[in-house]
Design an enzyme around this catalytic site. Structure first.
Site, PDB file in Angstrom:
ATOM      1  N   SER A 110       0.849  -1.175   0.000  1.00  0.00           N
ATOM      2  CA  SER A 110       0.000   0.000   0.000  1.00  0.00           C
ATOM      3  C   SER A 110       0.887   1.228   0.000  1.00  0.00           C
ATOM      4  CB  SER A 110      -0.915  -0.011   1.234  1.00  0.00           C
ATOM      5  OG  SER A 110      -1.673   1.173   1.319  1.00  0.00           O
ATOM      6  N   ARG A 111       0.288   2.393  -0.198  1.00  0.00           N
ATOM      7  CA  ARG A 111       1.047   3.630  -0.092  1.00  0.00           C
ATOM      8  C   ARG A 111       1.327   3.986   1.358  1.00  0.00           C
ATOM      9  NH1 ARG A 111      -2.283   6.974  -4.769  1.00  0.00           N
ATOM     10  NH2 ARG A 111      -0.898   6.440  -6.508  1.00  0.00           N
ATOM     11  N   LYS A 152     -10.991  -4.289 -12.900  1.00  0.00           N
ATOM     12  CA  LYS A 152     -11.672  -3.572 -13.959  1.00  0.00           C
ATOM     13  C   LYS A 152     -12.140  -2.216 -13.416  1.00  0.00           C
ATOM     14  CE  LYS A 152     -15.374  -3.822 -11.770  1.00  0.00           C
ATOM     15  NZ  LYS A 152     -15.847  -2.555 -11.257  1.00  0.00           N
TER      16      LYS A 152
END
Length: 326
Positions: free
Chosen positions: A35-36, A96
């Site tokens: 994750s960031r 998606k």
């Protein structure tokens, strides 16, 4: 590759659903999450018993234990996340819609081709067992030539302008978040259309909130599709031909059953149940492709992803929806 080792990129709700569906698979192991924020990654790792947490996407992509990365960020970040993983030599299953537009999707496909790496859009609907059975029946001619496809996906949400569904910078609007399902369903059965006509009502921020699409095909077939974030619609689908029609119930994109109505016989319901959230089927397909050395899945081929993105581009252009930088 007796066991495929997964890395999870992002820690939101869809990442959680996918991870839950991976856990029961005997030949899959989630070995890392990225994750960031290291705090977010560690919390996710603790929640699901994942051995390693990384505070950057690059660190996850560089993890030598990871065979394939599942990208679960908002779609506005897909391009950067997938690029990071492919450049680090990792296979990718990306949520998606694949990117914000066809041009960027094509760049990712070309990068995967150049690097000789597997890449697949996580259009889980196309891997669903009931959908696959429906396609088999249609191809066997049970309906005759397909003339009409209907599909809708509308939800009624009360969110402010800072929510991702209304934020152009995050690829907001109904079309990319929800409309990709009806469009993909129509494409699965009819392929790329000859003509696209659409209409949309926009939010004050400039993203679509209620959208209708009419796809026309050279053989005269039509697909009538809709999506919205202001309407609680049936979320059903149907495909029709001269010999009958097939109807999919609510949440048509993850069905466990569908009904065939023949013009000369009694209705027949096909039960195709599955376990979990339904995302395990795309994981199984991705792992099969990895083991067989395929760069793309025949269930979700690159060409289909690009053609669907092209349809979405055209609908956005007709509606006047522009994302930052376009």
């Amino acid at each position: 590759m007796s066991t495929i080792k997964w890395g999870i990129l992002a820690t939101g709700g869809i990442a959680a659903s996918f991870t839950e569906d991976l856990k029961p698979l005997p030949d899959a192991e989630v070995v890392a999450v990225g994750s960031r924020s290291i705090a977010s990654a560690q919390a996710f790792a603790d929640r699901y018993g994942i051995p390693r947490a990384h505070g950057t996407w690059a660190e996850l992509a560089a993890d030598p234990e990871v065979d394939i990365v599942y990208v679960a960020t908002p779609h506005s970040a897909h391009y950067d996340a997938v690029t990071t993983c492919l450049n680090a030599g990792k296979a990718v299953l990306c949520e998606k819609p694949f990117t914000l537009d066809r041009a960027r999707a094509a760049e990712l496909v070309e990068l995967a081709r150049e690097r000789g790496l597997f890449l697949m859009e996580a259009m889980w609907m196309r891997c669903n067992p009931a959908i696959r059975r429906l396609v088999e029946l249609v191809r066997e001619g049970v309906l005759g030539p397909v003339n009409t496809v209907h599909a809708d996906f509308g939800i009624s949400v009360d969110v402010g302008p800072d929510h991702r569904l209304r934020d152009p910078a995050l690829g907001g609007g109904a079309l990319l978040d929800l409309g990709v399902y009806p469009v993909s369903f129509a494409h699965l059965l009819l392929g790329a259309p000859e003509r696209v006509q659409s209409w949309a009502r926009l939010t004050p921020e400039g993203v679509d909130e209620n959208t209708g699409m009419l796809l026309g095909y050279a053989d005269g077939a039509v697909a009538m599709l809709s999506c919205g974030i202001t309407t609680h619609s049936p979320v059903t689908a149907s495909v029709s031909g001269p010999l009958g029609r097939i109807e999919l119930p609510h949440l048509f994109f993850r069905p466990e059953a569908f009904t065939l109505y023949r013009t000369d016989g009694e209705p027949e319901t096909f039960q195709v149940p599955f376990d979990g959230n339904g995302m395990n089927h795309e994981a199984v397909e991705a792992m099969r492709c990895l083991r067989e050395g395929l760069l793309e899945s025949p269930l979700v081929p690159w060409e289909s992803t690009l053609e669907v993105m092209g349809i979405l581009d055209e609908v956005r252009a007709q509606a006047g929806v522009r994302f930052p930088g376009e």
